[in-house]
Design a protein around this motif. Structure first.
Motif, PDB file in Angstrom:
ATOM      1  N   MET A  97       0.837  -1.199   0.000  1.00 26.72           N
ATOM      2  CA  MET A  97       0.000   0.000   0.000  1.00 26.72           C
ATOM      3  C   MET A  97       0.881   1.263   0.000  1.00 26.72           C
ATOM      4  O   MET A  97       0.684   2.186  -0.799  1.00 26.72           O
ATOM      5  CB  MET A  97      -0.884  -0.014   1.250  1.00 26.72           C
ATOM      6  N   ARG A 202     -10.371  -4.311   3.199  1.00 21.10           N
ATOM      7  CA  ARG A 202     -10.128  -4.082   1.767  1.00 21.10           C
ATOM      8  C   ARG A 202     -10.434  -2.649   1.327  1.00 21.10           C
ATOM      9  O   ARG A 202     -10.239  -2.312   0.153  1.00 21.10           O
ATOM     10  CB  ARG A 202     -10.966  -5.056   0.935  1.00 21.10           C
ATOM     11  N   GLU A 205      -7.892  -0.698  -0.865  1.00 22.99           N
ATOM     12  CA  GLU A 205      -7.577  -1.045  -2.248  1.00 22.99           C
ATOM     13  C   GLU A 205      -7.756   0.126  -3.204  1.00 22.99           C
ATOM     14  O   GLU A 205      -7.136   0.152  -4.270  1.00 22.99           O
ATOM     15  CB  GLU A 205      -8.436  -2.223  -2.711  1.00 22.99           C
ATOM     16  N   TYR A 211      -3.343  -2.569  -8.311  1.00 21.81           N
ATOM     17  CA  TYR A 211      -4.518  -3.412  -8.484  1.00 21.81           C
ATOM     18  C   TYR A 211      -5.356  -2.951  -9.675  1.00 21.81           C
ATOM     19  O   TYR A 211      -5.906  -3.760 -10.421  1.00 21.81           O
ATOM     20  CB  TYR A 211      -5.375  -3.400  -7.215  1.00 21.81           C
ATOM     21  N   ARG A 221      -5.945 -10.263 -11.206  1.00 27.28           N
ATOM     22  CA  ARG A 221      -5.063 -10.240 -10.030  1.00 27.28           C
ATOM     23  C   ARG A 221      -4.330 -11.566  -9.843  1.00 27.28           C
ATOM     24  O   ARG A 221      -3.309 -11.628  -9.170  1.00 27.28           O
ATOM     25  CB  ARG A 221      -5.875  -9.894  -8.769  1.00 27.28           C
ATOM     26  N   ASP A 226      -5.848 -13.792  -1.375  1.00 26.51           N
ATOM     27  CA  ASP A 226      -5.621 -12.354  -1.273  1.00 26.51           C
ATOM     28  C   ASP A 226      -4.174 -12.043  -1.621  1.00 26.51           C
ATOM     29  O   ASP A 226      -3.411 -12.919  -2.043  1.00 26.51           O
ATOM     30  CB  ASP A 226      -5.994 -11.832   0.117  1.00 26.51           C
TER      31      ASP A 226
END
Length: 248
Positions: A97, A202, A205, A211, A221, A226
């Protein structure tokens, strides 16, 4: 029409047939975007909560209160980065992230938004890991406050022993002392700070442009479950993964 089956995992058609199918999907994409616009409008209509605590954080510049983290701007985005006090490195998923933060900083700052990551790890560990990863975004430690606990991103030994805690706005099973999330705040001209929004699980995201690109790729993906099945710290893709505090 289908013109070939070859070895591709999907039917292979001519351009006209592909265009017809693509246009049908485009209508769904447009409807989804309109629903997203409506959802964003609802988010802006959420009520705010005035904060009574001015939490204290450890920063490279010294102790800083929550009201000071705005850095002169009116809006603050805080990312609850999973990095526990005893961990030797930050969470892999949170690092994935955070890889998207630096490029956004000048745009957010110009738009009156300050981005800061916050973790319970001591500041020296945070700074060492930040140097290793080559990041530049602000990152502070909440080790000396109960900020992470109040915002349901960290959990006490008692909560872990019970197996349940309040996370993502409901009582649920929790088996790790840290979980990810984002919180937004507004600082009024008189210095009053309001909590305006939080998102967990989530919800993050939306910040991950990786993504968005993968979702357009032929294999998507390509995950089994996950991101934990394939994501590594960006400097560890050629090496065996090393777990952080919760085994990530």
């Amino acid at each position: 029409m289908t013109v070939s089956t070859s070895n591709a995992p999907h039917p292979v058609v001519d351009r006209a047939a592909w265009l017809e199918t693509r246009r049908a999907l485009l209508q769904q994409e447009k409807a989804f975007m309109q629903q997203k616009d409506a959802l964003n409008a609802e988010r802006l209509r959420l009520p705010w909560v005035r904060l009574e605590k001015d939490y204290l954080f450890d920063s490279p510049e010294g102790p800083r209160r929550l009201s000071e983290l705005f850095a002169g701007r009116s809006q603050l985005y805080l990312y609850h980065f999973m990095f526990g006090p005893e961990w030797e490195q930050g969470c892999v998923g949170c690092s994935f992230m955070a890889d998207h933060f630096d490029g956004a900083l000048p745009h957010l700052n110009y738009h009156d938004v300050t981005l800061v990551a916050v973790s319970r790890a001591p500041l020296d560990k945070i700074q060492a890991f930040k140097r290793r990863m080559g990041w530049h975004f602000p990152w502070v430690s909440s080790a000396s406050s109960d900020f992470n606990f109040d915002f349901q991103a960290s959990f006490t030994p008692e909560q872990l022993a019970s197996g349940k805690a309040f996370y993502n706005f409901e009582e649920r099973e929790v088996d790790c002392e840290e979980l990810p999330g984002s919180s937004a705040f507004y600082r009024d001209a008189d210095g009053t700070v309001y909590h305006t929004y939080s998102s967990y699980s989530r919800g993050g995201e939306t910040v991950m442009s990786t993504y968005g690109i993968l979702d357009m790729m032929p294999l998507g993906r390509n995950e089994e479950g996950d991101l934990s099945t394939w994501v590594r710290h960006h400097d560890r893709y050629e090496a065996a993964p090393t777990p952080c505090g919760c085994g990530h």
